[in-house]
Design a protein around this motif. Sequence first.
Motif, PDB file in Angstrom:
ATOM      1  N   ILE A  20       0.731  -0.750   0.230  1.00 29.56           N
ATOM      2  CA  ILE A  20      -0.004  -0.287  -0.029  1.00 29.56           C
ATOM      3  C   ILE A  20       0.760   1.374  -0.275  1.00 29.56           C
ATOM      4  N   ARG A  21       0.660   2.307  -1.344  1.00 37.30           N
ATOM      5  CA  ARG A  21       1.037   3.938  -0.807  1.00 37.30           C
ATOM      6  C   ARG A  21       0.372   4.881  -0.709  1.00 37.30           C
ATOM      7  N   LEU A  22       1.053   5.750   0.427  1.00 36.73           N
ATOM      8  CA  LEU A  22       0.223   6.765   0.829  1.00 36.73           C
ATOM      9  C   LEU A  22       0.296   7.408  -0.156  1.00 36.73           C
ATOM     10  N   PHE A  23      -1.203   8.346  -0.925  1.00 34.72           N
ATOM     11  CA  PHE A  23      -0.885   8.782  -1.276  1.00 34.72           C
ATOM     12  C   PHE A  23      -0.795  10.680  -1.219  1.00 34.72           C
ATOM     13  N   ILE A  24      -0.569  10.862  -0.125  1.00 35.85           N
ATOM     14  CA  ILE A  24      -0.949  12.049   1.000  1.00 35.85           C
ATOM     15  C   ILE A  24       1.038  12.270   0.835  1.00 35.85           C
ATOM     16  N   GLY A  25       1.761  12.807   1.573  1.00 30.78           N
ATOM     17  CA  GLY A  25       3.127  13.118   0.610  1.00 30.78           C
ATOM     18  C   GLY A  25       3.544  13.324   2.476  1.00 30.78           C
ATOM     19  N   HIS A  26       3.645  12.732   3.788  1.00 29.38           N
ATOM     20  CA  HIS A  26       3.878  12.969   4.977  1.00 29.38           C
ATOM     21  C   HIS A  26       5.023  13.069   5.156  1.00 29.38           C
ATOM     22  N   SER A  27       5.273  13.785   6.288  1.00 23.38           N
ATOM     23  CA  SER A  27       6.630  13.656   6.770  1.00 23.38           C
ATOM     24  C   SER A  27       7.057  12.362   7.275  1.00 23.38           C
ATOM     25  N   ASP A  28       8.279  12.111   8.018  1.00 21.69           N
ATOM     26  CA  ASP A  28       8.710  10.677   9.223  1.00 21.69           C
ATOM     27  C   ASP A  28       7.971  10.895   9.970  1.00 21.69           C
ATOM     28  N   ALA A  29       7.677  12.491  10.403  1.00 24.79           N
ATOM     29  CA  ALA A  29       7.212  12.628  11.684  1.00 24.79           C
ATOM     30  C   ALA A  29       5.754  12.421  12.090  1.00 24.79           C
ATOM     31  N   GLU A  60     -15.505   8.864  10.423  1.00 28.97           N
ATOM     32  CA  GLU A  60     -16.384  10.043   9.433  1.00 28.97           C
ATOM     33  C   GLU A  60     -15.606  10.010   8.390  1.00 28.97           C
ATOM     34  N   SER A  61     -14.816  10.703   8.095  1.00 27.48           N
ATOM     35  CA  SER A  61     -15.028  10.944   6.492  1.00 27.48           C
ATOM     36  C   SER A  61     -12.947   9.941   6.959  1.00 27.48           C
ATOM     37  N   ARG A  62     -13.824   8.737   5.992  1.00 25.28           N
ATOM     38  CA  ARG A  62     -12.785   7.542   6.364  1.00 25.28           C
ATOM     39  C   ARG A  62     -12.013   7.688   4.814  1.00 25.28           C
ATOM     40  N   PRO A  63     -11.444   7.021   5.003  1.00 22.62           N
ATOM     41  CA  PRO A  63      -9.670   7.431   3.748  1.00 22.62           C
ATOM     42  C   PRO A  63      -9.796   6.073   2.696  1.00 22.62           C
ATOM     43  N   HIS A  64      -9.764   6.330   1.668  1.00 20.88           N
ATOM     44  CA  HIS A  64     -10.602   5.475   0.112  1.00 20.88           C
ATOM     45  C   HIS A  64      -9.348   5.048  -0.612  1.00 20.88           C
ATOM     46  N   ILE A  65      -9.634   3.477  -0.679  1.00 15.06           N
ATOM     47  CA  ILE A  65      -9.070   2.659  -1.563  1.00 15.06           C
ATOM     48  C   ILE A  65      -8.788   2.584  -3.118  1.00 15.06           C
ATOM     49  N   GLU A  66      -7.473   3.112  -3.977  1.00 16.71           N
ATOM     50  CA  GLU A  66      -7.559   3.454  -5.245  1.00 16.71           C
ATOM     51  C   GLU A  66      -6.864   2.011  -5.465  1.00 16.71           C
ATOM     52  N   ILE A  67      -6.866   1.595  -6.572  1.00 19.44           N
ATOM     53  CA  ILE A  67      -5.537   1.063  -7.613  1.00 19.44           C
ATOM     54  C   ILE A  67      -5.289   1.297  -8.421  1.00 19.44           C
ATOM     55  N   ALA A  68      -4.192   2.482  -8.804  1.00 17.51           N
ATOM     56  CA  ALA A  68      -2.635   2.651  -9.687  1.00 17.51           C
ATOM     57  C   ALA A  68      -3.069   1.663 -10.701  1.00 17.51           C
ATOM     58  N   PRO A  69      -2.678   2.805 -12.151  1.00 20.83           N
ATOM     59  CA  PRO A  69      -2.830   1.874 -12.911  1.00 20.83           C
ATOM     60  C   PRO A  69      -1.816   0.928 -12.924  1.00 20.83           C
ATOM     61  N   ASP A  70      -0.818   1.032 -12.395  1.00 21.89           N
ATOM     62  CA  ASP A  70       0.786   0.417 -12.053  1.00 21.89           C
ATOM     63  C   ASP A  70       0.076  -1.307 -11.579  1.00 21.89           C
ATOM     64  N   GLY A  71      -1.257  -0.824 -11.176  1.00 21.31           N
ATOM     65  CA  GLY A  71      -1.459  -1.820  -9.853  1.00 21.31           C
ATOM     66  C   GLY A  71      -1.441  -2.114  -8.081  1.00 21.31           C
ATOM     67  N   ARG A  73      -2.051  -0.518  -4.493  1.00 23.78           N
ATOM     68  CA  ARG A  73      -3.519   0.160  -4.091  1.00 23.78           C
ATOM     69  C   ARG A  73      -2.605   1.314  -3.470  1.00 23.78           C
ATOM     70  N   LEU A  74      -3.741   2.260  -4.450  1.00 23.68           N
ATOM     71  CA  LEU A  74      -2.992   4.380  -3.040  1.00 23.68           C
ATOM     72  C   LEU A  74      -4.015   4.258  -1.726  1.00 23.68           C
ATOM     73  N   VAL A  75      -4.060   4.373  -0.760  1.00 27.25           N
ATOM     74  CA  VAL A  75      -4.804   5.206   0.552  1.00 27.25           C
ATOM     75  C   VAL A  75      -4.712   6.354   0.472  1.00 27.25           C
ATOM     76  N   ARG A  76      -6.171   7.080   0.012  1.00 27.42           N
ATOM     77  CA  ARG A  76      -6.405   8.839  -0.580  1.00 27.42           C
ATOM     78  C   ARG A  76      -6.926   8.940   0.542  1.00 27.42           C
ATOM     79  N   TRP A  77      -6.335  10.147   1.344  1.00 23.83           N
ATOM     80  CA  TRP A  77      -6.801  10.874   2.757  1.00 23.83           C
ATOM     81  C   TRP A  77      -7.702  11.381   2.586  1.00 23.83           C
ATOM     82  N   PRO A  78      -8.288  11.818   3.460  1.00 27.07           N
ATOM     83  CA  PRO A  78      -9.541  12.818   3.541  1.00 27.07           C
ATOM     84  C   PRO A  78      -8.148  14.507   2.749  1.00 27.07           C
TER      85      PRO A  78
END
Length: 312
Positions: free
Chosen positions: A2-11, A80-91, A93-98
């Motif tokens: 699973i690859r996170l869609f939003i680029g959070h920092s390590d912190a 309440e505002s759940r993240p969505h799982i999406e499948i990228a063109p390369d196959g 899985r992406l987690v798209r956060w609010p």
Amino acid sequence: MIRLFIGHSDAMDSPQNADERSIVVWDGSPQLKNPLLLVAFEGWFDAGECATGALDWIRRRSEARRVCHIDPEEFYDFQESRPHIEIAPDGERLVRWPAVECHVAPAAPPHDLVLLSGIEPRMRWRTFCEGVVEIASELGCQMVVTLGAMVAGVAHSRAASVKGSAASTDLAKRLGLDRPTYQGPTGIIGTLHDVLDRAALPVVSLRVGVPHYVAGPPNPKGTRALLSHVETVTGVPTGYQDLDSSVDAWEQRVNEAVERDPEIVAYIRQLEAEADRSESENLPSGDDLAQEFQKFLAEQRQAGEPDGAGGD
């Protein structure tokens, strides 16, 4: 994997560091020409998705690019505002956060537009609004314009009513706008206006009335009205005329739906009569408002207030 869609920092993975990191995650700091910040949020103040629809319209029609986002971790209940799982063109899985994302839309003179939109945050509104102040300050925005839409007793067959206001007495008087008179529970927009006023950042509100009997999204007529008034106030072309066919189709669908109920038809005729009797303008004349708006911003620049990284 699973690859996170939003680029959070390590912190982000360390809860103890939550108060130490900036809530605004920057992709870059562009050079802008006299930028204005337009803000809209999904939720209570976005009937028919008119406000967020207006910003989406501008973003899609321009070469807008994301410059930052507000880290969602501290502001949403993910049940309440759940993240969505999406499948990228390369196959993968992406987690798209609010998300609350900020895009820059290079526009025709006299202003570049900064577009901030997303889901209304659930928690820590004051901290969230401080993040919006950071964005406006970092990008040198001369003014903030919030967009909203609310249900009202208006007819779908008449011109959508847009009202403008400013909490600042001086700014409202200068631009010929109303001051807010509402008292009661508020949303993130009301909170944001208070924080921006305290930070001495000029802010005005544009809000459109949506027929309460047809408040569901999408409502292209309300979106068109907001875009028209944004163009009036800022002088930046929004291409709102290209929504005319969508508005005509929407009105036809509503006409077909309501004509089956004589009581609703009679009620709409009453709303139409009230609108026809009203001769008041929702905003000052377009030419007068646009001229005064530009004069105000020019005086702000001359007084040494933020004028964008690009200047004049």
